[in-house]
Design a protein around this motif. Structure first.
Motif, PDB file in Angstrom:
ATOM      1  N   ALA A  72      17.394 -31.208  -9.158  1.00 41.90           N
ATOM      2  CA  ALA A  72      16.551 -30.500  -8.185  1.00 41.90           C
ATOM      3  C   ALA A  72      16.456 -29.008  -8.490  1.00 41.90           C
ATOM      4  N   ALA A  73      17.447 -28.482  -9.179  1.00 42.93           N
ATOM      5  CA  ALA A  73      17.445 -27.045  -9.486  1.00 42.93           C
ATOM      6  C   ALA A  73      16.456 -26.700 -10.594  1.00 42.93           C
ATOM      7  N   PHE A  74      16.162 -27.665 -11.468  1.00 39.38           N
ATOM      8  CA  PHE A  74      15.327 -27.347 -12.628  1.00 39.38           C
ATOM      9  C   PHE A  74      13.942 -26.836 -12.249  1.00 39.38           C
ATOM     10  N   ARG A  75      13.399 -27.336 -11.116  1.00 40.03           N
ATOM     11  CA  ARG A  75      12.035 -26.911 -10.761  1.00 40.03           C
ATOM     12  C   ARG A  75      11.962 -25.405 -10.503  1.00 40.03           C
ATOM     13  N   ARG A  76      13.113 -24.790 -10.224  1.00 40.79           N
ATOM     14  CA  ARG A  76      13.121 -23.345  -9.918  1.00 40.79           C
ATOM     15  C   ARG A  76      13.536 -22.498 -11.117  1.00 40.79           C
ATOM     16  N   LEU A  77      13.754 -23.156 -12.246  1.00 38.53           N
ATOM     17  CA  LEU A  77      14.206 -22.430 -13.434  1.00 38.53           C
ATOM     18  C   LEU A  77      13.109 -22.363 -14.493  1.00 38.53           C
ATOM     19  N   PRO A  78      13.055 -21.286 -15.295  1.00 39.97           N
ATOM     20  CA  PRO A  78      13.880 -20.086 -15.163  1.00 39.97           C
ATOM     21  C   PRO A  78      13.482 -19.290 -13.923  1.00 39.97           C
ATOM     22  N   LEU A  79      14.429 -18.564 -13.380  1.00 38.16           N
ATOM     23  CA  LEU A  79      14.145 -17.757 -12.201  1.00 38.16           C
ATOM     24  C   LEU A  79      13.119 -16.690 -12.574  1.00 38.16           C
ATOM     25  N   PRO A  80      12.184 -16.418 -11.673  1.00 32.38           N
ATOM     26  CA  PRO A  80      11.181 -15.387 -11.994  1.00 32.38           C
ATOM     27  C   PRO A  80      11.818 -14.009 -12.167  1.00 32.38           C
ATOM     28  N   ALA A  81      11.140 -13.193 -12.946  1.00 29.68           N
ATOM     29  CA  ALA A  81      11.635 -11.828 -13.161  1.00 29.68           C
ATOM     30  C   ALA A  81      11.767 -11.132 -11.814  1.00 29.68           C
ATOM     31  N   GLY A  82      12.858 -10.454 -11.615  1.00 33.80           N
ATOM     32  CA  GLY A  82      13.069  -9.735 -10.362  1.00 33.80           C
ATOM     33  C   GLY A  82      13.760 -10.566  -9.296  1.00 33.80           C
ATOM     34  N   ALA A  83      13.842 -11.895  -9.512  1.00 38.25           N
ATOM     35  CA  ALA A  83      14.543 -12.728  -8.520  1.00 38.25           C
ATOM     36  C   ALA A  83      16.038 -12.467  -8.604  1.00 38.25           C
ATOM     37  N   GLU A  84      16.683 -12.586  -7.457  1.00 38.36           N
ATOM     38  CA  GLU A  84      18.131 -12.364  -7.442  1.00 38.36           C
ATOM     39  C   GLU A  84      18.811 -13.486  -8.237  1.00 38.36           C
ATOM     40  N   GLN A  85      19.595 -13.113  -9.206  1.00 43.40           N
ATOM     41  CA  GLN A  85      20.212 -14.100 -10.097  1.00 43.40           C
ATOM     42  C   GLN A  85      21.366 -14.847  -9.432  1.00 43.40           C
ATOM     43  N   ARG A  86      22.129 -14.116  -8.631  1.00 43.84           N
ATOM     44  CA  ARG A  86      23.288 -14.757  -7.998  1.00 43.84           C
ATOM     45  C   ARG A  86      23.343 -14.374  -6.519  1.00 43.84           C
ATOM     46  N   PRO A  87      22.509 -15.012  -5.704  1.00 44.05           N
ATOM     47  CA  PRO A  87      22.562 -14.710  -4.269  1.00 44.05           C
ATOM     48  C   PRO A  87      23.881 -15.183  -3.672  1.00 44.05           C
ATOM     49  N   THR A  88      24.310 -14.533  -2.601  1.00 47.51           N
ATOM     50  CA  THR A  88      25.485 -15.028  -1.893  1.00 47.51           C
ATOM     51  C   THR A  88      25.049 -16.236  -1.062  1.00 47.51           C
ATOM     52  N   LEU A  89      25.689 -17.351  -1.281  1.00 42.39           N
ATOM     53  CA  LEU A  89      25.301 -18.594  -0.617  1.00 42.39           C
ATOM     54  C   LEU A  89      26.348 -18.983   0.421  1.00 42.39           C
ATOM     55  N   ASP A  90      25.910 -19.146   1.649  1.00 38.65           N
ATOM     56  CA  ASP A  90      26.814 -19.652   2.681  1.00 38.65           C
ATOM     57  C   ASP A  90      26.416 -21.091   3.009  1.00 38.65           C
ATOM     58  N   ALA A  91      27.342 -21.844   3.521  1.00 40.99           N
ATOM     59  CA  ALA A  91      27.058 -23.235   3.863  1.00 40.99           C
ATOM     60  C   ALA A  91      25.991 -23.304   4.948  1.00 40.99           C
ATOM     61  N   GLN A  92      25.067 -24.244   4.813  1.00 46.60           N
ATOM     62  CA  GLN A  92      24.046 -24.473   5.843  1.00 46.60           C
ATOM     63  C   GLN A  92      24.149 -25.933   6.282  1.00 46.60           C
TER      64      GLN A  92
END
Lengths: 350, 226
Positions: free
Chosen positions: A324-344
């Motif tokens: 599921a992650a592949f559709r968002r890769l590669p991340l666009p230029a300027g996108a945050e590479q490592r956002p802080t992720l909290d449980a949802q």
């Protein structure tokens, strides 16, 4: 590009490495079923403790199985929700730490979206883009819903359960029938050779008025299983010993038929209303052979293509998370590479 | 040698970097006000302040409680994941033992009792010998009923706790005349965790298990009969 996926949303601790959305280099899963079985269901505290114990070893094993070094990982994907908050936190911690250490992108994945991608985890399967738009019946111990998939990342929830999930209904039914946990496979086994019309259990929501809504959704595409287990409970009270005698296969078959009738009926309605050319079924309950056969019949009758996840990827796994992650890769230029992720824990669609 | 220490057992989460014996950077935040995952916002800042890359860390020290299960799981899992690619050692010590060492260094006493809220009407308790810093009770950390713990302590024991503010409301004062009670909460620091882990590692001791210290079973109720 190799993506490391991590899944800890419930009672499976899982890690996988994928080279693309359909090419699995490794897939390791530690099922905690044995630890939860004595309690007849998933105990969140046991799940969280188990994830902490098992995840580091599974991370090593996934890299070994993929025959990769850590420098071969290009991105890290992790289930962010929905799920058990304390269980999600373990996977999220490992993923964020690894992404930081490896200096690679980090992606939080919706567990429900990941299940959609499990339909395509087979080298012979089409790509999601090639079959969209389509409908997916997502059916597991924690979730039961119908989703319209327009394309990658574009989903619309059509209907969902208003109370118990189908897998949960099977677990509760199995408990009442004295079969144990987890219920789905045990009910399926007990139902072999049984008469599904032996007892007429309720099928949940009756058909509503045109346009009637339930929980903000089309009522005719929603599910309800709370009355079903109550009906079984009263049946067993009125027929003492029935679950221990020769009627057990018939009871199990009747109960299972009630669960699946509701699923197949709503799916048929959704196919008719949405005008799609394909229908999929994903989630742990989709491993059931009776359900698969019934959906195959429905697909044949309605002339739509049936998409089913390969059995190893029906229950929770990390291959679907990475896919599921592949559709968002590669991340666009300027996108945050490592956002802080909290449980949802309550993350949904849309 | 560069050491990264993570201590997340209490309401005050703490990170530290030590270069050999010297503290070079520290980040602290309130677990009451921010989520545990703020660790991953502060960790890059900590490493920047210390002037080290994640790959340059030689040794990971982590506190394993007793305390907040969520915080401990985040810290223990993160420490192991950070260490995994480089294969560096991860060394776990009791956060409470680290707090005892802090207390001995700052306020010596014949004995130090580290206590905290173990919920379910109990406190967790560890008793340490003041002169040596060693844990006295052979059973290690124990959960004892809230109403009984004071009576178990020898005279002139100094009590220290990250949960004192909360526990003092239930404190049976009649039991307290023979011991030295705190006036505020005291939290274990990541630096103390690092120093305790480094000392034990230098002595050739093994890490404690890389799991939180659990003083209650995962399920409160007995298992249903099969």
């Amino acid at each position: 590009m190799n993506v490391l996926g991590i899944e800890t949303s419930c009672d499976e601790t899982a890690v996988a490495v994928l080279a693309d959305a359909q090419r699995i280099l490794s897939n390791v899963v530690f099922s905690q079923i044995a630890r939860h079985r004595p309690y007849g269901g998933v105990v969140p505290e046991i799940a969280s403790r188990c994830h902490v114990e098992e995840l580091p070893g599974l991370l090593r094993a996934a890299l070994e199985q993929a025959r990769l070094g850590w420098d071969g990982i290009d991105a890290v994907a992790v289930t962010q929700g929905p799920g058990l908050a304390s269980a999600l936190l373990v996977g999220l911690s490992a993923a964020q730490a690894l992404a930081l250490r490896l200096d690679k992108p980090l992606l939080g994945v919706n567990h429900l979206e990941a299940h959609l991608y499990s339909l395509f985890l087979d080298a012979s399967a089409p790509r999601l883009e090639a079959v969209a738009p389509f409908i997916v019946l997502l059916v597991s111990g924690g979730h039961t819903g119908l989703i319209r998939v327009e394309g990658p990342g574009r989903y619309r929830l059509l209907g969902q359960t208003l109370d118990d999930a189908a897998g949960e209904a099977l677990d509760k039914g199995a408990k009442l029938l004295g079969l144990g946990y987890p219920g789905g496979p045990l009910v399926e086994r007990a139902a072999a050779g049984g008469d599904p019309e032996f007892v007429s259990f309720p099928r949940g929501l009756t058909q509503g008025q045109p346009g009637e809504r339930a929980g903000g959704l089309d009522r005719d595409l929603c599910f309800s299983y709370s009355g079903l287990k109550t009906a079984l409970l009263y049946y067993l009270k009125n027929h003492p010993g029935a679950a221990a005698g020769p009627d057990l296969p018939h009871l199990a078959a009747s109960y299972q038929a009630a669960v699946f009738d509701a699923l197949v009926e709503r799916t048929a309605r959704a196919i008719a209303r949405e005008g799609v050319r394909a229908v999929g079924c994903a989630g742990g309950v989709s491993i059931n052979k009776t359900l698969r056969a019934r959906l195959a019949r429905l697909a044949e009758q309605t002339g739509v293509r049936l998409l089913l996840a390969p059995p190893p990827y029906c229950t929770d796994n990390a291959a679907m998370v990475a896919a599921a992650a592949f559709r968002r890769l590669p991340l666009p230029a300027g996108a945050e590479q490592r956002p802080t992720l909290d449980a949802q824990p309550d993350l949904g669609f849309g | 040698m560069i050491t990264l220490a993570l201590e997340m057992s209490s309401a005050q989460n703490d990170l530290a970097v030590l270069a050999d014996d010297r503290l070079t950077a520290r980040q602290t935040w309130s677990a009451r006000d921010f989520h545990h995952t703020q660790l991953f916002e502060l960790l890059p800042l900590l490493l920047r302040d210390a002037g080290v890359e994640p790959a340059a860390i030689d040794f990971f020290a982590v506190g394993r409680g007793p305390g907040s299960f969520s915080g401990l799981r985040v810290a223990i899992t993160a420490a192991q994941a950070l260490a995994l690619p480089g294969g560096q050692p991860v060394f776990a010590v009791s956060s409470g033992a680290a707090l005892a060492q802090q207390t001995i260094a700052e306020s010596p006493a014949p004995a130090i009792a580290v206590i905290g809220d173990a919920r379910r009407g109990t406190i967790w308790l560890g008793l340490f010998d003041g002169p040596t810093g060693h844990m006295i009770d052979p059973d290690g950390w124990t959960a004892v009923p809230l109403s009984q713990w004071g009576a178990r302590l020898p005279a002139n024991t100094r009590v220290v706790s990250p949960d004192w503010h909360r526990l003092s409301a239930f404190w049976p004062a009649a039991q307290a005349s023979h011991i030295i009670t705190p006036t505020s909460d005291t939290y274990p620091t990541a630096e103390a965790v690092a120093r305790l882990a480094l000392a034990r590692h230098a002595r050739g001791e093994a890490s404690e298990p890389l799991t939180p210290i659990y003083l209650h079973p995962a399920v409160a109720a007995p298992r249903p009969a099969p």
